[in-house]
Design an enzyme around this catalytic site. Structure first.
Site, PDB file in Angstrom:
ATOM      1  N   LYS A 103      -5.758   5.827  -4.658  1.00 17.31           N
ATOM      2  CA  LYS A 103      -4.480   5.644  -5.319  1.00 17.31           C
ATOM      3  C   LYS A 103      -4.583   4.254  -5.968  1.00 17.31           C
ATOM      4  O   LYS A 103      -4.138   4.067  -7.273  1.00 17.31           O
ATOM      5  CB  LYS A 103      -3.305   5.472  -4.113  1.00 17.31           C
ATOM      6  CG  LYS A 103      -3.163   6.796  -3.944  1.00 17.31           C
ATOM      7  CD  LYS A 103      -1.940   6.853  -2.438  1.00 17.31           C
ATOM      8  CE  LYS A 103      -1.845   8.301  -2.208  1.00 17.31           C
ATOM      9  NZ  LYS A 103      -0.883   8.473  -0.701  1.00 17.31           N
ATOM     10  N   GLN A 107       1.691   4.736   4.020  1.00 13.68           N
ATOM     11  CA  GLN A 107       0.674   5.847   4.292  1.00 13.68           C
ATOM     12  C   GLN A 107       0.630   6.657   5.323  1.00 13.68           C
ATOM     13  O   GLN A 107       0.891   5.927   6.559  1.00 13.68           O
ATOM     14  CB  GLN A 107      -0.505   5.386   3.941  1.00 13.68           C
ATOM     15  CG  GLN A 107      -1.687   6.346   3.970  1.00 13.68           C
ATOM     16  CD  GLN A 107      -1.630   7.403   2.665  1.00 13.68           C
ATOM     17  OE1 GLN A 107      -1.189   6.966   1.580  1.00 13.68           O
ATOM     18  NE2 GLN A 107      -1.883   8.594   2.959  1.00 13.68           N
ATOM     19  N   ASP A 134       6.997   8.027  -3.132  1.00 11.37           N
ATOM     20  CA  ASP A 134       6.561   9.097  -2.344  1.00 11.37           C
ATOM     21  C   ASP A 134       7.726  10.176  -2.400  1.00 11.37           C
ATOM     22  O   ASP A 134       7.625  11.254  -2.257  1.00 11.37           O
ATOM     23  CB  ASP A 134       6.288   8.639  -1.018  1.00 11.37           C
ATOM     24  CG  ASP A 134       4.739   8.685  -0.510  1.00 11.37           C
ATOM     25  OD1 ASP A 134       4.168   9.209  -1.319  1.00 11.37           O
ATOM     26  OD2 ASP A 134       4.521   7.927   0.225  1.00 11.37           O
TER      27      ASP A 134
HETATM   28  N1  GUN Z   1      -0.351  11.286   4.116  1.00  9.34           N
HETATM   29  C1  GUN Z   1      -0.795  12.545   3.530  1.00  9.34           C
HETATM   30  N2  GUN Z   1      -0.019  12.552   2.270  1.00  9.34           N
HETATM   31  C2  GUN Z   1       0.655  11.651   1.907  1.00  9.34           C
HETATM   32  C3  GUN Z   1       1.394  11.073   0.920  1.00  9.34           C
HETATM   33  O1  GUN Z   1       1.714  12.036  -0.338  1.00  9.34           O
HETATM   34  N3  GUN Z   1       2.107  10.090   0.944  1.00  9.34           N
HETATM   35  C4  GUN Z   1       1.969   9.198   2.235  1.00  9.34           C
HETATM   36  N4  GUN Z   1       2.582   7.959   2.224  1.00  9.34           N
HETATM   37  N5  GUN Z   1       1.137   9.552   3.136  1.00  9.34           N
HETATM   38  C5  GUN Z   1       0.451  10.598   3.173  1.00  9.34           C
END
Ligand code: GUN
Length: 298
Positions: free
Chosen positions: A60, A104, A127
């Protein structure tokens, strides 16, 4: 499939599409930075040592750098208290120099995902997981959309796959993917949607009806070739690490679909890796750009 056979299916190339979106984001960012006086800024809270989570966050932030965003990573040991996380969330909520942030997942068991998510300022929830943004998703004027679902809709649109009137079958009902993508497909996507999950009695009966099949379970080879009809469009959201001593890293990444045996029946299919994963990141950048623009009244 042998080399001699002609490939009939189209690969929904999330990597290529996400790079095209990144070029568009970088272009818009270049124009906005002199006006706003700073670039868009995305932060992440990462708790514990989960290797997959670290890899995702790294990807990211690499993408942030490619488009000219500022990024900030805050890490905590797995033993961190929920109060400390909520304290950081409050700091991020009140930081005018920060446009969006993610926590996350997964979090350690002693930290409530629901409580932490509920404290995130919806305006910075890139998100799209907060109750406010999740709820608005079903209304005429949605706000920040859940990133993976936005990525799936964007990928289908950029390959001119019209969902209107199609029968979409979604396998998996997590709040991260299955639930929001079913809402977007049925609402803005104007599709007829069937949602399947662990209690679904005859999964294959339902998947065989699908014009568009979205699978987000986390179980390799869950979908086999007898479970789909000819011409289906498949979006495979699964990311499964399969131990493989012949691979450089000791593992290979596979989706939830038995790609080798299913692809020939498809009109379109996402690869894993290189399908939905990069589109989630592109959507996170789009959400951050949207949050930045809204914060500065564009
Ligand atoms: N863990 C797996 N996919 C995601 C996501 O799209 N966002 C976040 N914050 N954690 C994740």
């Amino acid at each position: 499939m042998t080399d001699k056979e002609v490939q009939q299916f189209v690969i929904l190339d999330g990597k290529k599409t996400s790079r095209e979106i990144e070029v568009e984001i970088a272009e818009e960012t270049r124009k906005l930075v002199p006006v706003v006086g700073r670039p868009p800024h995305l932060a992440a809270i990462l708790v514990g040592e989960d290797i997959a989570s670290r890899t995702y966050v790294k990807s990211k932030f690499k993408a942030c750098k490619r488009v000219g965003f500022k990024d900030t990573l805050v890490t905590f040991d797995a033993s961190v208290s929920q109060e400390t996380i909520l304290g950081k969330v409050a700091v991020f909520n009140n930081d005018p120099g920060l446009d969006g942030y993610i926590v996350q997942l997964p979090l350690p068991d002693h930290i409530s995902v629901e409580i932490v998510t509920d404290h995130i300022d919806p305006k910075k929830d890139v998100d799209g997981f907060t109750p406010a943004n999740f709820g608005k998703m079903g209304l005429p004027d949605p706000s920040l959309l859940p990133a993976t679902s936005r990525g799936i809709m964007e990928l289908l649109a950029r390959y001119d796959i019209d969902t209107r009137g199609k029968h979409c079958v979604v396998v998996g009902y997590s709040h991260i993917v299955g639930s929001p993508v079913s809402i977007l497909l049925a609402g803005p996507g104007k599709a007829t949607v069937t949602v399947c999950h662990i209690y679904t009695k005859d999964l294959a009966f339902h998947t065989r009806q699908a014009d568009i099949l979205v699978v987000a379970v986390g179980k390799p080879n869950l979908i086999t070739c007898d479970m789909v009809k000819d011409g289906v469009v498949i979006v495979d959201v699964g990311i499964n690490r399969i131990p493989d001593s012949s691979a450089k890293r000791g593992y290979v990444i596979k989706g939830d679909v038995d790609f080798e045996n299913v692809a020939d029946k498809c009109s379109h299919i996402t690869p894993v890796p290189g399908g939905v994963g990069p589109m989630t990141i592109a959507s996170l950048l789009l959400n951050t750009l949207d949050a930045y623009k809204r914060a500065h009244q564009f």
